[in-house]
Every structure is written in C-alpha cells, then in structure tokens.
Design a protein around this motif. Structure first.
Motif, PDB file in Angstrom:
ATOM      1  N   MET A  28      12.182  13.222  61.926  1.00 41.08           N
ATOM      2  CA  MET A  28      12.092  11.897  61.300  1.00 41.08           C
ATOM      3  C   MET A  28      11.408  10.877  62.200  1.00 41.08           C
ATOM      4  O   MET A  28      10.838   9.900  61.716  1.00 41.08           O
ATOM      5  N   THR A  29      11.453  11.097  63.523  1.00 38.22           N
ATOM      6  CA  THR A  29      10.875  10.145  64.469  1.00 38.22           C
ATOM      7  C   THR A  29       9.604  10.663  65.132  1.00 38.22           C
ATOM      8  O   THR A  29       9.089  10.030  66.052  1.00 38.22           O
ATOM      9  N   ASP A  30       9.104  11.800  64.672  1.00 35.23           N
ATOM     10  CA  ASP A  30       7.873  12.388  65.200  1.00 35.23           C
ATOM     11  C   ASP A  30       6.671  11.686  64.566  1.00 35.23           C
ATOM     12  O   ASP A  30       6.507  11.692  63.352  1.00 35.23           O
ATOM     13  N   ALA A  31       5.822  11.081  65.407  1.00 35.44           N
ATOM     14  CA  ALA A  31       4.670  10.329  64.886  1.00 35.44           C
ATOM     15  C   ALA A  31       3.680  11.205  64.141  1.00 35.44           C
ATOM     16  O   ALA A  31       2.834  10.694  63.392  1.00 35.44           O
ATOM     17  N   SER A  32       3.747  12.519  64.311  1.00 38.38           N
ATOM     18  CA  SER A  32       2.865  13.404  63.547  1.00 38.38           C
ATOM     19  C   SER A  32       3.187  13.374  62.060  1.00 38.38           C
ATOM     20  O   SER A  32       2.383  13.807  61.230  1.00 38.38           O
ATOM     21  N   TYR A  33       4.383  12.881  61.695  1.00 36.41           N
ATOM     22  CA  TYR A  33       4.770  12.717  60.295  1.00 36.41           C
ATOM     23  C   TYR A  33       4.504  11.295  59.800  1.00 36.41           C
ATOM     24  O   TYR A  33       4.960  10.923  58.713  1.00 36.41           O
ATOM     25  N   TYR A  34       3.788  10.516  60.553  1.00 36.40           N
ATOM     26  CA  TYR A  34       3.603   9.100  60.257  1.00 36.40           C
ATOM     27  C   TYR A  34       3.164   8.872  58.812  1.00 36.40           C
ATOM     28  O   TYR A  34       2.136   9.375  58.362  1.00 36.40           O
ATOM     29  N   GLY A  35       3.993   8.124  58.054  1.00 34.14           N
ATOM     30  CA  GLY A  35       3.639   7.754  56.693  1.00 34.14           C
ATOM     31  C   GLY A  35       3.865   8.811  55.636  1.00 34.14           C
ATOM     32  O   GLY A  35       3.586   8.588  54.461  1.00 34.14           O
ATOM     33  N   GLN A  36       4.412   9.996  56.005  1.00 33.84           N
ATOM     34  CA  GLN A  36       4.607  11.064  55.032  1.00 33.84           C
ATOM     35  C   GLN A  36       6.042  11.089  54.513  1.00 33.84           C
ATOM     36  O   GLN A  36       6.968  10.592  55.155  1.00 33.84           O
ATOM     37  N   MET A  37       6.224  11.677  53.341  1.00 43.24           N
ATOM     38  CA  MET A  37       7.548  11.870  52.753  1.00 43.24           C
ATOM     39  C   MET A  37       7.965  13.298  53.076  1.00 43.24           C
ATOM     40  O   MET A  37       7.279  14.252  52.688  1.00 43.24           O
TER      41      MET A  37
ATOM     42  N   LYS B   2       8.826  25.411  47.033  1.00 46.11           N
ATOM     43  CA  LYS B   2       8.018  26.462  46.403  1.00 46.11           C
ATOM     44  C   LYS B   2       6.863  25.850  45.617  1.00 46.11           C
ATOM     45  O   LYS B   2       5.755  26.397  45.589  1.00 46.11           O
ATOM     46  N   GLU B   3       7.123  24.715  44.983  1.00 47.48           N
ATOM     47  CA  GLU B   3       6.057  24.038  44.239  1.00 47.48           C
ATOM     48  C   GLU B   3       4.969  23.539  45.184  1.00 47.48           C
ATOM     49  O   GLU B   3       3.770  23.691  44.916  1.00 47.48           O
ATOM     50  N   LEU B   4       5.376  22.957  46.312  1.00 46.42           N
ATOM     51  CA  LEU B   4       4.399  22.477  47.291  1.00 46.42           C
ATOM     52  C   LEU B   4       3.653  23.643  47.934  1.00 46.42           C
ATOM     53  O   LEU B   4       2.471  23.533  48.253  1.00 46.42           O
ATOM     54  N   ARG B   5       4.350  24.759  48.121  1.00 44.11           N
ATOM     55  CA  ARG B   5       3.705  25.928  48.712  1.00 44.11           C
ATOM     56  C   ARG B   5       2.634  26.491  47.788  1.00 44.11           C
ATOM     57  O   ARG B   5       1.575  26.956  48.244  1.00 44.11           O
ATOM     58  N   SER B   6       2.887  26.457  46.491  1.00 43.62           N
ATOM     59  CA  SER B   6       1.923  27.030  45.549  1.00 43.62           C
ATOM     60  C   SER B   6       0.809  26.043  45.197  1.00 43.62           C
ATOM     61  O   SER B   6      -0.346  26.441  45.027  1.00 43.62           O
ATOM     62  N   GLN B   7       1.127  24.749  45.120  1.00 40.57           N
ATOM     63  CA  GLN B   7       0.127  23.762  44.705  1.00 40.57           C
ATOM     64  C   GLN B   7      -0.423  22.942  45.863  1.00 40.57           C
ATOM     65  O   GLN B   7      -1.432  22.251  45.709  1.00 40.57           O
ATOM     66  N   GLY B   8       0.243  22.980  47.008  1.00 41.88           N
ATOM     67  CA  GLY B   8      -0.226  22.227  48.162  1.00 41.88           C
ATOM     68  C   GLY B   8       0.465  20.879  48.290  1.00 41.88           C
ATOM     69  O   GLY B   8       1.041  20.363  47.328  1.00 41.88           O
ATOM     70  N   SER B   9       0.407  20.317  49.496  1.00 41.90           N
ATOM     71  CA  SER B   9       0.961  18.984  49.713  1.00 41.90           C
ATOM     72  C   SER B   9       0.277  18.003  48.764  1.00 41.90           C
ATOM     73  O   SER B   9      -0.923  18.107  48.515  1.00 41.90           O
TER      74      SER B   9
ATOM     75  N   GLY C 255       3.689   8.140  49.054  1.00 41.18           N
ATOM     76  CA  GLY C 255       3.149   8.818  50.228  1.00 41.18           C
ATOM     77  C   GLY C 255       2.815  10.265  49.941  1.00 41.18           C
ATOM     78  O   GLY C 255       2.997  10.757  48.814  1.00 41.18           O
ATOM     79  N   GLU C 256       2.335  10.963  50.966  1.00 37.65           N
ATOM     80  CA  GLU C 256       2.059  12.398  50.859  1.00 37.65           C
ATOM     81  C   GLU C 256       3.357  13.155  51.087  1.00 37.65           C
ATOM     82  O   GLU C 256       4.074  12.908  52.052  1.00 37.65           O
ATOM     83  N   LEU C 257       3.650  14.096  50.203  1.00 37.31           N
ATOM     84  CA  LEU C 257       4.889  14.865  50.263  1.00 37.31           C
ATOM     85  C   LEU C 257       4.640  16.190  50.978  1.00 37.31           C
ATOM     86  O   LEU C 257       3.777  16.974  50.575  1.00 37.31           O
ATOM     87  N   VAL C 258       5.407  16.447  52.063  1.00 37.11           N
ATOM     88  CA  VAL C 258       5.271  17.681  52.840  1.00 37.11           C
ATOM     89  C   VAL C 258       6.668  18.244  53.100  1.00 37.11           C
ATOM     90  O   VAL C 258       7.667  17.548  52.930  1.00 37.11           O
ATOM     91  N   PHE C 259       6.740  19.512  53.524  1.00 40.13           N
ATOM     92  CA  PHE C 259       8.055  20.095  53.803  1.00 40.13           C
ATOM     93  C   PHE C 259       8.094  20.732  55.183  1.00 40.13           C
ATOM     94  O   PHE C 259       7.093  21.193  55.727  1.00 40.13           O
ATOM     95  N   SER C 260       9.319  20.748  55.758  1.00 37.80           N
ATOM     96  CA  SER C 260       9.560  21.366  57.059  1.00 37.80           C
ATOM     97  C   SER C 260      10.577  22.487  56.911  1.00 37.80           C
ATOM     98  O   SER C 260      11.587  22.331  56.208  1.00 37.80           O
TER      99      SER C 260
ATOM    100  N   TYR D  55     -10.392  21.599  59.039  1.00 35.27           N
ATOM    101  CA  TYR D  55     -10.216  21.545  57.590  1.00 35.27           C
ATOM    102  C   TYR D  55      -8.760  21.238  57.261  1.00 35.27           C
ATOM    103  O   TYR D  55      -7.867  21.453  58.083  1.00 35.27           O
ATOM    104  N   LYS D  56      -8.537  20.698  56.057  1.00 31.07           N
ATOM    105  CA  LYS D  56      -7.184  20.399  55.607  1.00 31.07           C
ATOM    106  C   LYS D  56      -6.552  21.666  55.043  1.00 31.07           C
ATOM    107  O   LYS D  56      -7.130  22.324  54.169  1.00 31.07           O
ATOM    108  N   MET D  57      -5.363  21.997  55.519  1.00 31.91           N
ATOM    109  CA  MET D  57      -4.649  23.179  55.055  1.00 31.91           C
ATOM    110  C   MET D  57      -3.971  22.888  53.714  1.00 31.91           C
ATOM    111  O   MET D  57      -3.770  21.730  53.339  1.00 31.91           O
ATOM    112  N   LYS D  58      -3.602  23.942  53.020  1.00 33.76           N
ATOM    113  CA  LYS D  58      -2.992  23.774  51.698  1.00 33.76           C
ATOM    114  C   LYS D  58      -1.653  23.051  51.803  1.00 33.76           C
ATOM    115  O   LYS D  58      -1.392  22.090  51.071  1.00 33.76           O
ATOM    116  N   PHE D  59      -0.782  23.515  52.704  1.00 34.38           N
ATOM    117  CA  PHE D  59       0.499  22.832  52.889  1.00 34.38           C
ATOM    118  C   PHE D  59       0.907  22.733  54.354  1.00 34.38           C
ATOM    119  O   PHE D  59       1.962  22.207  54.686  1.00 34.38           O
ATOM    120  N   GLY D  60       0.063  23.198  55.265  1.00 34.50           N
ATOM    121  CA  GLY D  60       0.274  22.995  56.696  1.00 34.50           C
ATOM    122  C   GLY D  60       1.375  23.843  57.296  1.00 34.50           C
ATOM    123  O   GLY D  60       1.992  24.689  56.643  1.00 34.50           O
TER     124      GLY D  60
END
Length: 360
Positions: free
Chosen positions: A42-51, A119-126, A27-32, A260-265
């Motif tokens: 974990m139950t928010d549908a806005s995270y549907y299918g994401q890690m 930090k890696e996701l912040r610099s390289q993006g989701s 899946g797509e890896l994102v951070f909160s 547009y798609k943001m770098k890491f949202g």
C-alpha cells in the motif's frame, strides 16, 4: 456498513462493503498475489495512483505498524479485498487496516470476490475502474470522466536532494519512486546514500564524487521519463551502475533497447527467476506493469542475465563493456523473500573493484 461498488471499464460490477474514505476514485486496477506484505504494498511508490486488488483472502490480520512502511503515506488509490481482519495478532500492531484507511483517507472495499476479479484481470488485462457509492449511470459516467490517477515516476520522485549518511562507499541514487527498504538494505551494508530528484543532470551528480549510481524503482511507463536517459548514459561510462525495477527499464532504454506494457504485469512476492547459466533460482518480490523487449536487445551492448521462469520475460541485464547491471525484481526483499539480497553485495563489489582500478 456502507455499500460501495467497483465498476470496471468493461462494464463488470462488483458489490461490496466500503471502509476508509468515502470518496469516489478512478484509476488503473491491478492485482497482487502476495500472501503477506499488504502494508508494504500500500505504501510502495511503484503502485502510485493504482487501485490494488489483494488476491489473498484475509488482509489486515497482523495490523499496521510504523516500521514496515515503504513511504510515509499510502501511494495506492484504493484497495480491494475479500475480507478485512477485525482482530490483529502481532505485538507490533498499532491499529487495524480499516482504521489506517480512515486516517489516511484511503478508499477500500471488502466482501469482493477477489478470485473472480483477479481471473478477469488476468484474462482481459489491467484496466480502468472506479469506486462509487451508487449504480446510477450518471454517477458512474461522471466517475470515469474524472482525470485518471496518473502513475508517474516523476510525481513519485523527491523534489530535493537528501542524504542517508553512513561511513562506507558513496552511492548516488536517482529517485523514480524509491522504496525505503532499498535505503535500509544499503544502510545495513554501511553505504552512504545521496538521493537525487529524477531529473538531476549527470554533472550535478558527479559533484558529490560518488562511487556508484543506483537507479531506483518507480511507477508508470518508463518512456514518460526519457529525460533521465542521457544522464544514465553519461554516468554508466564513469561509475558502476545498479538499476532496480523502473531503473532496470530505464537502463535498458538508455542503451538502445525497448520496453512494452504487459497484459497484467508481475505483482507479488513469489515470482521465480533463473539466471542465464541455470545455476541459481531465486524467489523474488516484484511490482511492475512494463518489461524490456528482448528482441530489441539484438543490436545493443546489453546481455540478458536472468529470466522469469513462468513467462520468460527479461529479469536481468548487464552491459558487456561496463560494470553496469540491472534487475527487474526488488532485491531489497520487502517483505520477502530474501533470496536476491546478494544483488546489493555484487553492486558493492563492483564499486570496490572500480576504486582499485583507479577509475574514480
């Protein structure tokens, strides 16, 4: 404990201890950045299918209860944490996080350096990632070859019309992956809500004679549900409209803007937003990977009302000639902060004014 590995598309590998489901996921890896609210996330549908990576180091310390869910089951594909709490300290707790992950067949990894990962996701993006139980190249390759879990508002939407009854104003809600906390916020204001699938026509919605239209939050790219734009355009000429998160982006697209798609949202409960007149600043709950392109608003009837303080992204819009507006954040404030709950009151005021003007 079983050893598991988080492997990123760029080749980075993080070794940790597995819990919950043992299945392999892609899946797509994102951070909160939220310090609390792991259950709501974990139950928010806005995270549907994401890690989902939690940056706060200890997750699960107040357990899991049945009252703070945003949907009946987890919507995330996997969770990644630094440490899971072995003991819980809340009287409402019914089980631990690890037990919940087992029951819900949700893969999890602990003992990960989530600071370095974020930090890696912040610099390289989701980016895409897989959770596997072996570093064998074939296993990793086959994991990445699995279909990517699609973060889709259409998949997160209800398939049938249902009602959250009350005795007040009647609001039609287009569901793109709504949070139950939106329904709770409206119920607290005595609003009668009828929820519609995301592909419902304007004509079908008008059959219930609504006082207003609410466009819910939801996951994924708003361009993937462009079929909803004609409905929004037709109804905003007849009804007061409030768009939230995904609803905000669709409201913008329906009126000629671009996204547009943001770098890491933006994901967490600590995003500061200031209004256009610089008179009010709110700390808000946010969860989105796309944003409205401000330059595209130039030749539209949309006006920017709010901006995110840190990066200046568009956080609020309104139509110049209709009682229709939107916000990128979540005013339902689940789990908090509660600064922006007034947005629902402004929506209700707009519906009341519209009623008095005889436009309904």
């Amino acid at each position: 404990m079983m050893k598991r590995y988080l492997v990123l598309k760029n080749g980075s590998i993080y070794k940790g201890n597995g819990f919950g489901s043992k299945k392999i996921v892609h899946g797509e890896l994102v951070f909160s950045t939220g310090m609390t609210g792991y259950q709501e996330s974990m139950t928010d549908a806005s995270y549907y299918g994401q890690m989902l990576v939690f940056t706060y180091p200890l997750i699960g310390n107040y357990g899991i209860n049945r009252d703070d869910m945003e949907s009946l089951h987890p919507t995330v594909n996997a969770i990644i944490v630094k440490e899971t709490a072995r003991l819980t300290g809340n009287w409402r707790s019914q089980m631990t996080l690890t037990r919940y992950a087992e029951i819900e067949d949700l893969p999890g990894i602990s003992c990960i350096d989530t600071r370095a990962l974020s930090k890696e996701l912040r610099s390289q993006g989701s980016m895409e990632a897989v959770v596997v139980d072996s570093l064998d190249e074939k296993v990793i390759h086959e994991a990445f070859e699995r279909p990517l879990a699609i973060s889709s508002a259409q998949m997160a939407s209800t398939n049938s019309i249902y009602q959250a009854p009350n005795s007040g104003l009647r609001v039609a809600m287009l569901d793109f992956g709504l949070k139950d906390s939106i329904l709770r916020a409206l119920a607290k204001r005595n609003v009668n809500v009828i929820v519609f699938p995301s592909d419902t026509s304007a004509e079908e919605i008008m059959k219930i004679n609504p006082d207003g239209l609410l466009l819910s939050n939801g996951p994924g790219d708003p361009l993937n549900i462009s079929y909803a734009l004609p409905t929004i355009k037709k109804l905003e000429a007849k009804l007061p409209v409030l768009g939230i998160c995904m609803g905000h982006q669709l409201f913008a697209l329906a009126n000629g803007a671009k996204t547009y798609k943001m770098k890491f949202g933006h994901r967490g409960f600590n995003h500061s937003v200031k209004d256009k007149n610089q008179t009010r600043t709110n700390f808000t709950s946010q969860n989105h990977g796309y944003a409205v392109e401000e330059a595209s608003l130039k030749n539209t009837d949309l006006e920017v009302t709010q901006r995110e303080i840190n990066d200046g992204t568009v956080e609020g819009l309104k139509l110049k000639n209709c009682p229709a507006f939107s916000v990128q954040y979540h005013p339902d404030a689940s789990p908090g902060p509660h600064d922006a709950e007034y947005v629902f009151d402004e929506f209700i005021d707009a519906m009341k004014v519209n009623q008095k003007a005889g436009n309904k």
